[in-house]
Motif scaffolding. Structure first.
Motif, PDB file in Angstrom:
ATOM      1  N   ILE A 230       0.817  -1.204   0.000  1.00 32.73           N
ATOM      2  CA  ILE A 230       0.000   0.000   0.000  1.00 32.73           C
ATOM      3  C   ILE A 230       0.852   1.255   0.000  1.00 32.73           C
ATOM      4  O   ILE A 230       0.627   2.171  -0.783  1.00 32.73           O
ATOM      5  CB  ILE A 230      -0.949   0.026   1.223  1.00 32.73           C
ATOM      6  CG1 ILE A 230      -1.958  -1.092   1.105  1.00 32.73           C
ATOM      7  CG2 ILE A 230      -1.646   1.366   1.330  1.00 32.73           C
ATOM      8  CD1 ILE A 230      -3.039  -0.823   0.108  1.00 32.73           C
ATOM      9  N   THR A 231       1.856   1.314   0.878  1.00 32.05           N
ATOM     10  CA  THR A 231       2.658   2.536   0.924  1.00 32.05           C
ATOM     11  C   THR A 231       3.429   2.721  -0.365  1.00 32.05           C
ATOM     12  O   THR A 231       3.603   3.844  -0.833  1.00 32.05           O
ATOM     13  CB  THR A 231       3.631   2.548   2.111  1.00 32.05           C
ATOM     14  OG1 THR A 231       4.313   1.311   2.153  1.00 32.05           O
ATOM     15  CG2 THR A 231       2.913   2.808   3.397  1.00 32.05           C
ATOM     16  N   VAL A 234       0.834   3.914  -2.940  1.00 35.85           N
ATOM     17  CA  VAL A 234       0.470   5.300  -2.701  1.00 35.85           C
ATOM     18  C   VAL A 234       1.635   6.218  -3.047  1.00 35.85           C
ATOM     19  O   VAL A 234       1.490   7.213  -3.751  1.00 35.85           O
ATOM     20  CB  VAL A 234       0.051   5.504  -1.232  1.00 35.85           C
ATOM     21  CG1 VAL A 234      -0.111   6.975  -0.930  1.00 35.85           C
ATOM     22  CG2 VAL A 234      -1.231   4.762  -0.960  1.00 35.85           C
ATOM     23  N   GLN A 238       1.884   8.863  -6.233  1.00 38.81           N
ATOM     24  CA  GLN A 238       2.034  10.278  -5.924  1.00 38.81           C
ATOM     25  C   GLN A 238       3.431  10.790  -6.235  1.00 38.81           C
ATOM     26  O   GLN A 238       3.771  11.898  -5.854  1.00 38.81           O
ATOM     27  CB  GLN A 238       1.754  10.520  -4.439  1.00 38.81           C
ATOM     28  CG  GLN A 238       0.331  10.238  -4.061  1.00 38.81           C
ATOM     29  CD  GLN A 238       0.086  10.585  -2.607  1.00 38.81           C
ATOM     30  OE1 GLN A 238       0.837  11.339  -2.020  1.00 38.81           O
ATOM     31  NE2 GLN A 238      -0.963  10.020  -2.045  1.00 38.81           N
ATOM     32  N   PHE A 240       6.600  12.540  -7.128  1.00 36.51           N
ATOM     33  CA  PHE A 240       6.749  13.899  -7.624  1.00 36.51           C
ATOM     34  C   PHE A 240       8.194  14.369  -7.776  1.00 36.51           C
ATOM     35  O   PHE A 240       8.617  14.774  -8.842  1.00 36.51           O
ATOM     36  CB  PHE A 240       5.984  14.862  -6.697  1.00 36.51           C
ATOM     37  CG  PHE A 240       6.300  16.294  -6.958  1.00 36.51           C
ATOM     38  CD1 PHE A 240       7.071  17.036  -6.074  1.00 36.51           C
ATOM     39  CD2 PHE A 240       5.862  16.917  -8.116  1.00 36.51           C
ATOM     40  CE1 PHE A 240       7.376  18.358  -6.333  1.00 36.51           C
ATOM     41  CE2 PHE A 240       6.174  18.240  -8.388  1.00 36.51           C
ATOM     42  CZ  PHE A 240       6.925  18.962  -7.494  1.00 36.51           C
ATOM     43  N   SER A 264       1.374  13.734 -10.199  1.00 40.01           N
ATOM     44  CA  SER A 264       1.726  14.788  -9.251  1.00 40.01           C
ATOM     45  C   SER A 264       2.513  15.915  -9.900  1.00 40.01           C
ATOM     46  O   SER A 264       2.325  17.081  -9.564  1.00 40.01           O
ATOM     47  CB  SER A 264       2.548  14.222  -8.093  1.00 40.01           C
ATOM     48  OG  SER A 264       1.704  13.570  -7.194  1.00 40.01           O
ATOM     49  N   TYR A 268       1.393  19.789 -10.074  1.00 36.94           N
ATOM     50  CA  TYR A 268       2.277  20.891  -9.700  1.00 36.94           C
ATOM     51  C   TYR A 268       2.401  21.897 -10.830  1.00 36.94           C
ATOM     52  O   TYR A 268       2.328  23.103 -10.610  1.00 36.94           O
ATOM     53  CB  TYR A 268       3.656  20.344  -9.334  1.00 36.94           C
ATOM     54  CG  TYR A 268       4.593  21.411  -8.827  1.00 36.94           C
ATOM     55  CD1 TYR A 268       5.510  22.014  -9.677  1.00 36.94           C
ATOM     56  CD2 TYR A 268       4.556  21.810  -7.496  1.00 36.94           C
ATOM     57  CE1 TYR A 268       6.354  22.995  -9.215  1.00 36.94           C
ATOM     58  CE2 TYR A 268       5.408  22.790  -7.038  1.00 36.94           C
ATOM     59  CZ  TYR A 268       6.311  23.385  -7.894  1.00 36.94           C
ATOM     60  OH  TYR A 268       7.144  24.352  -7.441  1.00 36.94           O
ATOM     61  N   SER A 287      -6.109  16.352  -8.603  1.00 33.92           N
ATOM     62  CA  SER A 287      -5.808  15.721  -7.318  1.00 33.92           C
ATOM     63  C   SER A 287      -6.919  14.788  -6.897  1.00 33.92           C
ATOM     64  O   SER A 287      -6.674  13.701  -6.372  1.00 33.92           O
ATOM     65  CB  SER A 287      -5.661  16.770  -6.217  1.00 33.92           C
ATOM     66  OG  SER A 287      -4.425  17.361  -6.277  1.00 33.92           O
ATOM     67  N   LEU A 290      -6.660  11.725  -8.834  1.00 34.12           N
ATOM     68  CA  LEU A 290      -5.549  10.926  -8.317  1.00 34.12           C
ATOM     69  C   LEU A 290      -5.991  10.162  -7.085  1.00 34.12           C
ATOM     70  O   LEU A 290      -5.724   8.968  -6.941  1.00 34.12           O
ATOM     71  CB  LEU A 290      -4.361  11.838  -7.991  1.00 34.12           C
ATOM     72  CG  LEU A 290      -3.148  11.145  -7.356  1.00 34.12           C
ATOM     73  CD1 LEU A 290      -2.604  10.061  -8.251  1.00 34.12           C
ATOM     74  CD2 LEU A 290      -2.060  12.166  -7.047  1.00 34.12           C
ATOM     75  N   PHE A 291      -6.681  10.866  -6.219  1.00 34.79           N
ATOM     76  CA  PHE A 291      -7.167  10.236  -5.004  1.00 34.79           C
ATOM     77  C   PHE A 291      -8.066   9.047  -5.337  1.00 34.79           C
ATOM     78  O   PHE A 291      -7.948   7.971  -4.743  1.00 34.79           O
ATOM     79  CB  PHE A 291      -7.914  11.277  -4.162  1.00 34.79           C
ATOM     80  CG  PHE A 291      -8.601  10.708  -2.957  1.00 34.79           C
ATOM     81  CD1 PHE A 291      -9.969  10.841  -2.791  1.00 34.79           C
ATOM     82  CD2 PHE A 291      -7.880  10.021  -1.990  1.00 34.79           C
ATOM     83  CE1 PHE A 291     -10.601  10.312  -1.677  1.00 34.79           C
ATOM     84  CE2 PHE A 291      -8.502   9.489  -0.882  1.00 34.79           C
ATOM     85  CZ  PHE A 291      -9.868   9.640  -0.724  1.00 34.79           C
ATOM     86  N   VAL A 294      -5.956   6.161  -6.584  1.00 32.23           N
ATOM     87  CA  VAL A 294      -5.270   5.518  -5.465  1.00 32.23           C
ATOM     88  C   VAL A 294      -6.252   4.688  -4.652  1.00 32.23           C
ATOM     89  O   VAL A 294      -5.952   3.560  -4.242  1.00 32.23           O
ATOM     90  CB  VAL A 294      -4.594   6.590  -4.580  1.00 32.23           C
ATOM     91  CG1 VAL A 294      -4.018   5.967  -3.344  1.00 32.23           C
ATOM     92  CG2 VAL A 294      -3.497   7.299  -5.351  1.00 32.23           C
ATOM     93  N   SER A 298      -5.905   0.756  -4.048  1.00 27.67           N
ATOM     94  CA  SER A 298      -5.702   0.310  -2.675  1.00 27.67           C
ATOM     95  C   SER A 298      -6.765  -0.691  -2.291  1.00 27.67           C
ATOM     96  O   SER A 298      -6.486  -1.703  -1.657  1.00 27.67           O
ATOM     97  CB  SER A 298      -5.770   1.495  -1.712  1.00 27.67           C
ATOM     98  OG  SER A 298      -4.892   2.493  -2.115  1.00 27.67           O
TER      99      SER A 298
END
Lengths: 328, 290, 453
Positions: A230-231, A234, A238, A240, A264, A268, A287, A290-291, A294, A298
């Motif tokens: 998961i990390t 994520v 994300q 960047f 990301s 930006y 964003s 993106l969420f 994710v 997940s």
């Protein structure tokens, strides 16, 4: 007995609530508010130095993004770079974590190696980017020259940052370089928490190291493996700093797309570098997308690795443990 | 006894062929990790002119200007020492708050049942998934609205709510937590909080140490939020000062910059060395033995 | 244990409030300056404060250019935590001039007639009002090696050199000659270090900016014609080779501001650089000496206008609208941009090129002014000429990004990468237009057709 246990659980339940409270209070103030702010902005046409009060509601950002080739490309780029980085990273980290925590380890220097492998993670992304740019620079970067001498790059005028796939692989490699020590540490810490008696019992039963790995280590590590997946997912989605610092999302491709612009980096660029038109609404909408991406991935990961993350008791494992207890 | 000695001394240095193969692979991997960092070190010993002018293999050779660069760094009127201690304070407090409260929150989820638990956990997981960048604008607005700019509070306090740390500790706790331990303590009349501090924390020691390292590194290297809200140079953190060296596009003192980077990395290595011991001894402390 | 937690929380909150209390207290005291170089700091501390008797306390923060942009934008949006005056770099001046963040400086402080027009034009907002003033001017010219010029081209003065490179056609001919050279000390000399150098000149010389009447405007001299930017980059990149097959470039294939580009300044491979006035001190003088071999090229350089007139970089000073010290700010800006004593002192001390026509003209005609690095030449002469011709009204806030995109596609065209050879130019231009459409499509109409393709 069961009823009595339930009553006690309920009584103690309140403590659980109190314990998690500080987290949520701080989260509400310092994380939720900014996030809601941005989400609301994403439904407006807020841009540049507009006064927030003058913003009007509009949904066009969301519809524009879905068909925007540059945004869609950024999604593709994100996945490409993440996969090239992640798959080797998981394999290598697992391998070496198992190696270093193996009870029968005779290889010397595991402690030193662990320190060395984690070092890349300590250096800031900005420094890492500068160093790697330096190394792969055409015409006088050290590694660039080395690869050309070794024939890895066949064209002597090859400039890696002008090549879409070259830059992608470079960025994936840098991410791998930065994080495999980190992943290794986590897996090793978790593996060290496994009771060595399991392995002893297995060896007595005649199991090979490989079999022990797949039947004992992996299943017991499931929660941590889930954490790692998961990390990494994520973090990867994300991503960047490295793509931004190495090549600012470039090089450019036909159709107004960019080769290493991750989602990301795209956000930006839209939010902070759109010249006067810093398009926060568009960036906020991206964003939100993106969420959602994710979230979906997940969810899939959680489902695949079972609901144990949400469960309290280790329903599956408890019986095993008690069995072991009886045997040993 | 003799037999034991013989088996222990098998192979060169006690390592068999297979072990040696692994060793070589590990060394190669280590080399790959260190190579760029070597460049950072070697650059910190060269002058700016040399760094900018001489690329290629020569840049790997150490020169003799490290202390010149450090002197240059200190002479710029940057309060490097002040920045160092500011960073230290912020990093330590952030780490302590982060690790402690994350452990507390993780235990809250693992060891107890309460209404809304699943929902709250889902929310916690969701927060991990939200892209950090964009919250920047709202975060800045919030800090300003609360009047907290030019203070360290917004840099330290949010570490209480670190979703990834909670997630990790929760996962770890699930493999090491045993209801029996807690039940035993309750029977003995211990209060919940006491149980947390005296039983749960110790068995999570390796995980806590690991997360302490990550949290410290993150807080130490954190650059943009402090830059955005701090105005008084007395409050600046070390990364801000180091980045100041990069500011003057045409006059970047690369020598001082690299020396500064090396100085920045050094405490992190120390922290790691200190805490990695705990990961090892944590096994002894932990209640994993049944 | 609970007590400990509550004490910790209470402590942090107290510290926080105390800190903010002190911060608020500080608000009215100091004059806050945000800048991105140490120059302004030095100007205030060593020059300004010596010239006035008041005891204003200055709080000068030096922040990197891009970070300054982030910090300033965020502060403006929140309308808090803002400085009194801020130094803006060329890359951002168009954006901030149009942002409404600055006080209308022309109202406050009339510009004298001494400022070069382009510095005023570059800082105008959409209504045409000037929002910031510059103390320096940054014209660009061609710095070339006199030893190579003399040995290979038979040229012995900047005037003679200028005659040989006064337009791009001649420039490319010289490039060819240098490449084929085989003299006593030099062979296979490249006229420039990086291939994208001419681009800057072209962008600066356009009649209008990238956006005209809301539409993307690509002027024909950028792509159409034997001496358009596209063709010049192609000729430089391909050199004596064959386009699309092999390259034998007239340039040394470096990237600007990376190590090899700097090394070239100290060796005998590259003939000239297109650089602005301040690069003499910040780049050439520093890197002329090769730290490995110890040899130096100092004294072997001269400067001539070259085939173009352009400017690169520069710093503008603006006053933030919310500043409560506008009077002081006005004083400061007047001192730095119009006070002849300061301008003269700074120019003499630093060799900088100031934003004052009479002063620069005086310097240009001053026979005692000579720069040993340039073999005794008075470079003010050349730069003064250029500065008067530079255009300032062809800029937009999108410039830094769009310029970079255009250059990248021009190079793609020259190297036949990311384009197909049969339609290289069309592909490259299409790639550029689509590249602009992606982020700026809502502001710039990119549905244009280019003639002569």
């Amino acid at each position: 007995m069961a009823l009595f246990a339930k009553k006690r659980k309920l009584n103690y339940g309140i403590y659980g609530f109190i314990f998690v409270l500080p987290f949520f209070v701080v989260f509400l103030i310092f994380q939720l508010y900014p996030i809601l702010y941005s989400i609301i902005l994403s439904f407006t046409n807020y841009q540049g130095f507009m006064d927030v009060k003058d913003a009007t509601f509009t949904f066009s950002q969301y519809t524009d993004l879905i068909v925007n080739p540059r945004f869609l490309q950024s999604i593709v780029n994100t996945f490409i770079i993440w996969m090239i980085n992640f798959v080797p990273q998981v394999v290598v980290s697992f391998l070496f974590a198992a190696l270093f925590t193996s009870v029968n380890l005779k290889m010397k220097g595991a402690g030193v190696f662990k320190i060395v492998y984690y070092l890349p993670n300590i250096v800031t992304a900005a420094s890492v980017a500068v160093l790697f740019k330096n190394l792969f620079n055409y015409p006088d970067g050290i590694i660039d020259k080395l690869f050309k001498a070794m024939g890895v790059f066949s064209d002597p005028t090859y400039n890696i940052v002008r090549d879409a796939w070259g830059t992608r692989i470079l960025i994936s490699f840098i991410q791998f370089w930065r994080y495999f020590g980190y992943t290794l540490l986590i897996l090793a810490a978790a593996m060290m928490g496994i009771n060595p008696t399991y392995y002893e019992a297995a060896t007595i039963d005649g199991a090979s190291k490989v079999k022990s790995f797949f039947s004992i280590t992996l299943p017991l590590l499931r929660p941590i493996v889930l954490y790692t997946l998961i990390t990494s997912l994520v973090g990867g989605l994300q991503m960047f700093e490295i793509p931004y610092l190495i090549c600012d999302g470039g090089p450019m491709m036909a159709g107004g797309r960019w080769a290493t612009e991750t989602i990301s980096v795209y956000i930006y660029h839209m939010a902070f570098e759109g010249g006067y038109t810093n398009d926060y609404a568009l960036a906020s909408a991206a964003s939100v997308y993106l969420f959602l991406i994710v979230l979906v991935f997940s969810f899939i990961t959680f489902k695949f690795f079972g609901d144990q993350a949400f469960g309290l008791e280790k329903k599956e494992k408890q019986p095993k443990k008690s069995k072991e207890k009886e045997d040993v | 006894m003799k037999k034991k000695n013989v088996t222990a001394r098998k192979g060169l240095w006690g390592m068999g062929v297979k072990d040696w193969i692994w060793f070589v692979i590990c060394v190669l991997l280590a080399f790959m990790c260190l190579f760029p960092l070597w460049l950072m070190l070697s650059n910190s010993t060269r002058t700016t002119i040399q760094i900018q002018q001489i690329g290629g293999a020569e840049s790997l050779l150490f020169s003799t200007h490290f202390f010149d660069n450090v002197a240059s760094l200190l002479n710029k009127g940057f309060d490097i020492f002040g920045g160092f201690f500011n960073s230290l304070f912020i990093a330590i407090t952030s780490t302590v708050l982060c690790v402690y409260f994350s452990a507390l929150t993780a235990y809250g989820f693992v060891g107890y049942q309460f209404i809304g638990k699943k929902v709250l956990f889902a929310v916690l997981m969701a927060t991990m998934l939200i892209p950090g960048q964009l919250g920047m604008i709202g975060w800045y607005q919030l800090v300003v609205d609360l009047g907290m700019y030019d203070s360290w509070t917004p840099l330290i306090l949010p570490s209480i709510a670190s979703a990834t740390t909670v997630f990790f500790l929760k996962q770890y706790l699930e493999t090491t937590y045993s209801k029996d331990l807690v039940e035993a303590a309750r029977i003995d009349g211990a209060k919940e909080f006491y149980t947390f501090n005296t039983i749960i924390l110790p068995i999570s020691a390796p995980a806590l140490a690991t997360q302490a390292i990550f949290s410290f590194v993150y807080a130490w290297n954190n650059y943009l939020p402090p830059l955005m809200i701090l105005n008084s140079s007395s409050k600046y953190t070390l990364p801000i000062w180091i980045h100041q060296l990069n500011a003057d596009t045409h006059e970047v003192d690369f020598g001082a910059l690299y020396a500064g980077l090396v100085i920045t990395v050094f405490p992190l290595v120390v922290v790691y060395l200190v805490f990695s011991r705990f990961i090892v001894s944590g096994i002894a402390l932990g209640g994993v033995k049944e | 244990m609970k007590k400990i937690i509550s004490t910790v929380l209470a402590l942090s909150l107290t510290v926080g409030t105390m800190a903010t209390a002190t911060a608020c207290g500080k608000d009215g005291d100091k004059f806050v300056v945000w800048t991105f170089t140490n120059e302004l700091k030095e100007m205030i501390e060593d020059y300004y404060q010596d010239s006035v008797s008041d005891n204003t306390e200055f709080d000068i923060q030096v922040i990197g250019v891009n970070d300054l942009d982030t910090k300033l934008s965020s502060a403006w949006r929140a309308k808090k935590n803002l400085p009194d005056i801020v130094a803006i770099e060329e890359k951002y001046i168009a954006k901030y001039a149009e942002s409404g963040m600055f006080l209308d400086i022309e109202d406050m402080l009339k510009a004298d007639n001494e400022m070069y027009d382009y510095t005023l034009d570059a800082a105008r907002d959409t209504q045409g009002k000037v929002m910031a003033y510059a103390w320096q001017s940054t014209p660009g010219a061609l710095y070339y090696r006199t030893d190579m010029a003399s040995e290979i081209l038979g040229v012995n003065s900047p005037e003679e050199m200028q005659a040989m490179v006064s337009n791009w056609e001649d420039f490319l001919n010289v490039a060819q000659t240098l490449k084929n050279a085989n003299t006593e000390h030099f062979s296979d000399v490249r006229i420039l270090s990086d291939v994208a150098a001419p681009a800057r000149a072209f962008y600066s010389e356009r009649n209008a900016s990238w956006v005209v009447d809301g539409k993307l405007s690509i002027e024909s001299q950028l792509y159409d014609g034997e001496y358009s930017l596209y063709e010049i980059i192609k000729t430089l990149q391909v050199g004596n080779g064959t386009w699309g097959e092999e390259e034998d470039p007239f340039i040394n294939e470096t990237t600007e501001r990376q190590t090899a580009w700097f090394t070239d300044m100290s060796q005998d491979k590259v003939f000239s650089y297109l650089l602005p006035s301040y690069s003499l001190h910040f780049d050439l003088k520093k890197y002329a000496e090769n730290s490995t071999t110890g040899t130096t090229t100092a004294g072997k350089w001269a400067v001539c206008q070259g085939p173009s007139t352009y400017s690169d970089g520069g710093t503008w000073l603006g006053v933030i609208k919310t500043s409560k010290k506008a009077e002081k700010a006005k004083e400061l800006i007047e001192y730095f941009t119009m006070n002849e004593d300061f301008l003269r002192a700074w120019a003499n001390d630093k060799g900088d090129f100031m934003n004052n026509k009479s002063l620069m003209s005086e310097f240009a005609n001053d026979a005692t002014k000579s720069e040993s690095f340039l073999g005794g030449q008075n470079h003010y002469k050349v730069f003064h000429q250029v500065a008067e011709q530079v255009r300032g009204n062809n800029r937009t806030p999108y410039d830094s990004k769009i310029n970079a995109m255009f250059s990248e596609w021009a190079i793609n065209y020259a190297k036949v990468e990311n384009v197909s050879k049969s339609s290289a130019k069309a592909d490259a231009l299409a790639g550029f237009i689509e590249g602009v459409a992606a982020p700026y499509g809502s502001k710039i109409d990119t549905d244009i057709t280019l003639p002569n393709l």
